[in-house]
Design a protein around this motif. Structure first.
Motif, PDB file in Angstrom:
ATOM      1  N   LYS A 115      -6.095 -15.492  46.774  1.00  0.00           N
ATOM      2  CA  LYS A 115      -4.886 -16.267  47.001  1.00  0.00           C
ATOM      3  C   LYS A 115      -4.521 -16.316  48.480  1.00  0.00           C
ATOM      4  O   LYS A 115      -4.865 -15.429  49.246  1.00  0.00           O
ATOM      5  CB  LYS A 115      -3.713 -15.664  46.224  1.00  0.00           C
ATOM      6  N   THR A 116      -3.795 -17.381  48.810  1.00  0.00           N
ATOM      7  CA  THR A 116      -3.185 -17.522  50.124  1.00  0.00           C
ATOM      8  C   THR A 116      -1.776 -18.046  49.901  1.00  0.00           C
ATOM      9  O   THR A 116      -1.578 -18.979  49.124  1.00  0.00           O
ATOM     10  CB  THR A 116      -3.960 -18.522  51.002  1.00  0.00           C
TER      11      THR A 116
ATOM     12  N   GLN B 171       3.496 -22.871  50.519  1.00  0.00           N
ATOM     13  CA  GLN B 171       2.196 -23.262  49.991  1.00  0.00           C
ATOM     14  C   GLN B 171       1.554 -22.064  49.303  1.00  0.00           C
ATOM     15  O   GLN B 171       1.572 -20.953  49.828  1.00  0.00           O
ATOM     16  CB  GLN B 171       1.275 -23.730  51.113  1.00  0.00           C
TER      17      GLN B 171
ATOM     18  N   GLU C  14      -3.262 -13.830  53.174  1.00  0.00           N
ATOM     19  CA  GLU C  14      -4.479 -14.049  52.401  1.00  0.00           C
ATOM     20  C   GLU C  14      -4.801 -12.731  51.716  1.00  0.00           C
ATOM     21  O   GLU C  14      -4.791 -11.678  52.360  1.00  0.00           O
ATOM     22  CB  GLU C  14      -5.635 -14.481  53.295  1.00  0.00           C
TER      23      GLU C  14
ATOM     24  N   ILE D 119      -2.134 -21.155  47.480  1.00  0.00           N
ATOM     25  CA  ILE D 119      -3.507 -21.524  47.144  1.00  0.00           C
ATOM     26  C   ILE D 119      -4.043 -20.421  46.241  1.00  0.00           C
ATOM     27  O   ILE D 119      -4.115 -19.261  46.642  1.00  0.00           O
ATOM     28  CB  ILE D 119      -4.390 -21.677  48.398  1.00  0.00           C
ATOM     29  N   ASN D 120      -4.386 -20.792  45.010  1.00  0.00           N
ATOM     30  CA  ASN D 120      -4.869 -19.835  44.020  1.00  0.00           C
ATOM     31  C   ASN D 120      -6.279 -20.243  43.614  1.00  0.00           C
ATOM     32  O   ASN D 120      -6.462 -21.269  42.970  1.00  0.00           O
ATOM     33  CB  ASN D 120      -3.933 -19.817  42.810  1.00  0.00           C
ATOM     34  N   ASP D 121      -7.266 -19.442  44.024  1.00  0.00           N
ATOM     35  CA  ASP D 121      -8.677 -19.741  43.760  1.00  0.00           C
ATOM     36  C   ASP D 121      -9.030 -21.171  44.159  1.00  0.00           C
ATOM     37  O   ASP D 121      -9.674 -21.912  43.425  1.00  0.00           O
ATOM     38  CB  ASP D 121      -9.012 -19.489  42.287  1.00  0.00           C
ATOM     39  N   GLY D 122      -8.583 -21.585  45.337  1.00  0.00           N
ATOM     40  CA  GLY D 122      -8.925 -22.881  45.898  1.00  0.00           C
ATOM     41  C   GLY D 122      -8.026 -24.044  45.508  1.00  0.00           C
ATOM     42  O   GLY D 122      -8.194 -25.143  46.003  1.00  0.00           O
ATOM     43  N   VAL D 123      -7.066 -23.814  44.623  1.00  0.00           N
ATOM     44  CA  VAL D 123      -6.155 -24.880  44.178  1.00  0.00           C
ATOM     45  C   VAL D 123      -4.837 -24.760  44.936  1.00  0.00           C
ATOM     46  O   VAL D 123      -4.157 -23.732  44.866  1.00  0.00           O
ATOM     47  CB  VAL D 123      -5.896 -24.802  42.656  1.00  0.00           C
ATOM     48  N   LEU D 124      -4.489 -25.825  45.682  1.00  0.00           N
ATOM     49  CA  LEU D 124      -3.277 -25.827  46.512  1.00  0.00           C
ATOM     50  C   LEU D 124      -2.087 -26.394  45.744  1.00  0.00           C
ATOM     51  O   LEU D 124      -2.176 -27.446  45.123  1.00  0.00           O
ATOM     52  CB  LEU D 124      -3.496 -26.672  47.770  1.00  0.00           C
ATOM     53  N   ASN D 125      -0.975 -25.666  45.799  1.00  0.00           N
ATOM     54  CA  ASN D 125       0.316 -26.162  45.340  1.00  0.00           C
ATOM     55  C   ASN D 125       1.283 -26.024  46.509  1.00  0.00           C
ATOM     56  O   ASN D 125       1.289 -24.995  47.192  1.00  0.00           O
ATOM     57  CB  ASN D 125       0.833 -25.360  44.139  1.00  0.00           C
ATOM     58  N   GLU D 126       2.085 -27.062  46.735  1.00  0.00           N
ATOM     59  CA  GLU D 126       3.027 -27.057  47.853  1.00  0.00           C
ATOM     60  C   GLU D 126       4.419 -27.355  47.320  1.00  0.00           C
ATOM     61  O   GLU D 126       4.599 -28.267  46.516  1.00  0.00           O
ATOM     62  CB  GLU D 126       2.616 -28.099  48.875  1.00  0.00           C
TER      63      GLU D 126
END
Length: 114
Positions: A107-108, A4, A95, A6-13
């Motif tokens: 990012k996370t 997963q 994070e 997460i880039n500036d609040g947008v999640l891609n999995e």
């Protein structure tokens, strides 16, 4: 494995098939043509991407580290400020704040190992 980002609040999995190596994991880069190499030990993670996108960054909680990001022949320096790093049997969670050419993003990354 589930990866997963997460880039500036947008999640891609991404669901990827990872192979264990002596120092970590390797899998096909789900974002660009190439490979993703994840190396980890007790308190530090290094990520290296090879292929259309080349990148190397080190993540260590509480420290600023330097890395690079290269795409289409152009190389950018990156500054990483890791705010949280968890390495356990089920996951690796990072994070961080990443600065590339004065552009800062939050990012996370989570690598679900089980």
């Amino acid at each position: 494995m589930i990866f997963q980002l997460i880039n500036d609040g947008v999640l891609n999995e991404y669901h990827v098939e990872a192979s264990k190596t002596a120092l970590g994991l390797t899998f096909k880069d789900p974002i660009a043509d190439g490979d993703f190499h994840l190396y980890f030990k007790n308190d530090e993670v290094m990520i290296k991407r090879t292929g259309n996108i080349e990148m190397q960054e080190i993540y260590k909680a509480g420290l600023k580290t330097m890395g690079y990001y290269k795409q289409e022949g152009i190389t950018f320096k990156s500054v990483i400020e890791t705010t949280l790093l968890i390495i356990d049997e089920s996951k690796i969670k990072i994070e961080y704040l990443q600065t590339i050419e004065h552009h800062k993003s939050q990012k996370t990354m989570v690598f679900w190992l089980k």
